[in-house]
Design a protein around this motif. Structure first.
Motif, PDB file in Angstrom:
ATOM      1  N   ARG A 179       1.913   1.849  -3.523  1.00  0.00           N
ATOM      2  CA  ARG A 179       0.747   2.173  -4.358  1.00  0.00           C
ATOM      3  C   ARG A 179       0.246   3.586  -4.114  1.00  0.00           C
ATOM      4  O   ARG A 179      -0.059   4.330  -5.061  1.00  0.00           O
ATOM      5  CB  ARG A 179      -0.365   1.162  -4.063  1.00  0.00           C
ATOM      6  CG  ARG A 179      -1.623   1.344  -4.934  1.00  0.00           C
ATOM      7  CD  ARG A 179      -2.769   0.525  -4.382  1.00  0.00           C
ATOM      8  NE  ARG A 179      -3.216   1.023  -3.089  1.00  0.00           N
ATOM      9  CZ  ARG A 179      -3.462   0.249  -2.027  1.00  0.00           C
ATOM     10  NH1 ARG A 179      -3.276  -1.064  -2.093  1.00  0.00           N
ATOM     11  NH2 ARG A 179      -3.878   0.788  -0.888  1.00  0.00           N
ATOM     12  N   ASP A 180       0.181   3.984  -2.840  1.00  0.00           N
ATOM     13  CA  ASP A 180      -0.453   5.253  -2.495  1.00  0.00           C
ATOM     14  C   ASP A 180       0.518   6.432  -2.433  1.00  0.00           C
ATOM     15  O   ASP A 180       0.108   7.573  -2.662  1.00  0.00           O
ATOM     16  CB  ASP A 180      -1.161   5.130  -1.137  1.00  0.00           C
ATOM     17  CG  ASP A 180      -2.257   4.076  -1.141  1.00  0.00           C
ATOM     18  OD1 ASP A 180      -2.757   3.752  -2.243  1.00  0.00           O
ATOM     19  OD2 ASP A 180      -2.602   3.581  -0.051  1.00  0.00           O
ATOM     20  N   GLU A 181       1.798   6.170  -2.109  1.00  0.00           N
ATOM     21  CA  GLU A 181       2.726   7.270  -1.884  1.00  0.00           C
ATOM     22  C   GLU A 181       3.909   7.280  -2.856  1.00  0.00           C
ATOM     23  O   GLU A 181       4.746   8.180  -2.798  1.00  0.00           O
ATOM     24  CB  GLU A 181       3.238   7.222  -0.438  1.00  0.00           C
ATOM     25  CG  GLU A 181       2.098   7.323   0.586  1.00  0.00           C
ATOM     26  CD  GLU A 181       2.597   7.336   2.012  1.00  0.00           C
ATOM     27  OE1 GLU A 181       3.480   8.162   2.311  1.00  0.00           O
ATOM     28  OE2 GLU A 181       2.113   6.513   2.819  1.00  0.00           O
ATOM     29  N   ALA A 237       0.814  -1.208   0.000  1.00  0.00           N
ATOM     30  CA  ALA A 237       0.000   0.000   0.000  1.00  0.00           C
ATOM     31  C   ALA A 237       0.852   1.264   0.000  1.00  0.00           C
ATOM     32  O   ALA A 237       0.466   2.278  -0.604  1.00  0.00           O
ATOM     33  CB  ALA A 237      -0.932  -0.005   1.215  1.00  0.00           C
ATOM     34  N   ALA A 256       3.300   6.289  -6.416  1.00  0.00           N
ATOM     35  CA  ALA A 256       2.538   5.771  -7.559  1.00  0.00           C
ATOM     36  C   ALA A 256       3.349   5.771  -8.852  1.00  0.00           C
ATOM     37  O   ALA A 256       3.199   4.876  -9.695  1.00  0.00           O
ATOM     38  CB  ALA A 256       1.255   6.574  -7.741  1.00  0.00           C
TER      39      ALA A 256
END
Length: 275
Positions: free
Chosen positions: A171-173, A168, A175
């Motif tokens: 994926r989130d920080e 995560a 990208a």
């Protein structure tokens, strides 16, 4: 009935420690009399515990021993913040490749291996910064150097392996992959001079990355218990923190058994498994 090895919280079995020390002393580094024996293992695997036991046993045998961790060479909080502003915000967090002072580590090992005394850096993990040089211990001349760290001799990944995020955090920080590509380049370019100074590598091999969050939480609880007036990480903070290490940790699991001179498999309780 054979006595079970002690888990790292209480120390490894003395017979295992003696066997590892014999391994360290039985392989002289090329060109100098001071050996640099390296211990690799993922977070919470018992590297520091084993290094401390090895150092104590070496001294009991009359040897002069210095013990270092790659964690001692983390960049300070201010240096990482500047790196975060210049390259990527995730570089404010210590640990991944590119957040160590590799030149200082090389200089320290060079001094010790040349038979000189050296000032040994120390990093305060609860304060999240390196201690000032005035608080570094003078090593004196040594016969053996123990150097432990979670990513020792781990090679970089192929560029294609960096494309997809693995957790995560990525994926989130991250990208666009800029942070992981930068760390991978650092692993390829900055660290090989340090790896070349390690004469022999022992890899404490966990059963898989999945055990690391629990092992690291146990480590955090012991650290906080030893310094109750300092605020450490909460469990959610630690779960996020471990994700910073996941990519290189999985690469270590894939590659180090083929690169280390000795690999010791561990069970889920961090006990060495029979060969």
């Amino acid at each position: 009935m054979a006595r079970a090895p002690h888990p790292p919280a209480d120390g490894f079995d003395p017979a295992f420690v003696a066997d590892v020390l014999d391994d360290a002393l039985g392989h002289r580094g090329p060109g100098h009399g001071v050996r640099v024996y390296a211990i690799a293992g993922l977070q919470g695997s018992g590297k520091s515990t084993l290094a401390a036991q090895l150092a104590a046993l070496a001294r009991a045998r009359g040897l002069r021993c210095a013990s270092l961790s790659i964690d001692d060479f983390y960049l300070g909080r201010g240096q990482r913040r500047r790196l975060a502003r210049r390259v990527h915000p995730l570089l404010a967090t210590r640990g991944p490749p590119g957040t160590h002072d590799v030149a200082l580590a090389c200089d320290t090992l060079d001094a010790l291996c040349a038979g000189r005394s050296a000032r040994l850096p120390r990093f305060d993990k609860l304060a999240d910064t390196r201690l000032p040089p005035s608080r570094w211990r003078d090593s004196g001349r040594v016969d053996l150097v123990l150097f432990e760290g979670w990513l020792l001799k781990t090679p970089p990944q192929d560029a294609t392996a960096l494309a997809a995020p693995i957790n995560a955090l990525e994926r989130d920080e991250d990208a666009d992959g800029r942070w992981r590509r930068w760390c991978n380049r650092a692993l390829a370019d900055a660290y090989p001079p340090l790896w070349s100074r390690l004469d022999r590598l022992l890899f404490l091999q966990p059963p898989g990355f999945e055990v690391v969050p629990q092992w690291r939480w146990q480590q955090e609880c012991r650290l906080q218990a030893s310094r109750p007036h300092h605020r450490g990480m909460t469990r959610p903070q630690l779960e996020r923190f471990v994700q910073f290490y996941e990519r290189v940790s999985r690469q270590a699991l894939r590659t180090l058994p083929g690169l280390a001179e000795r690999t010791v498999p561990l069970d889920a309780r961090r006990r060495p498994l029979p060969a």
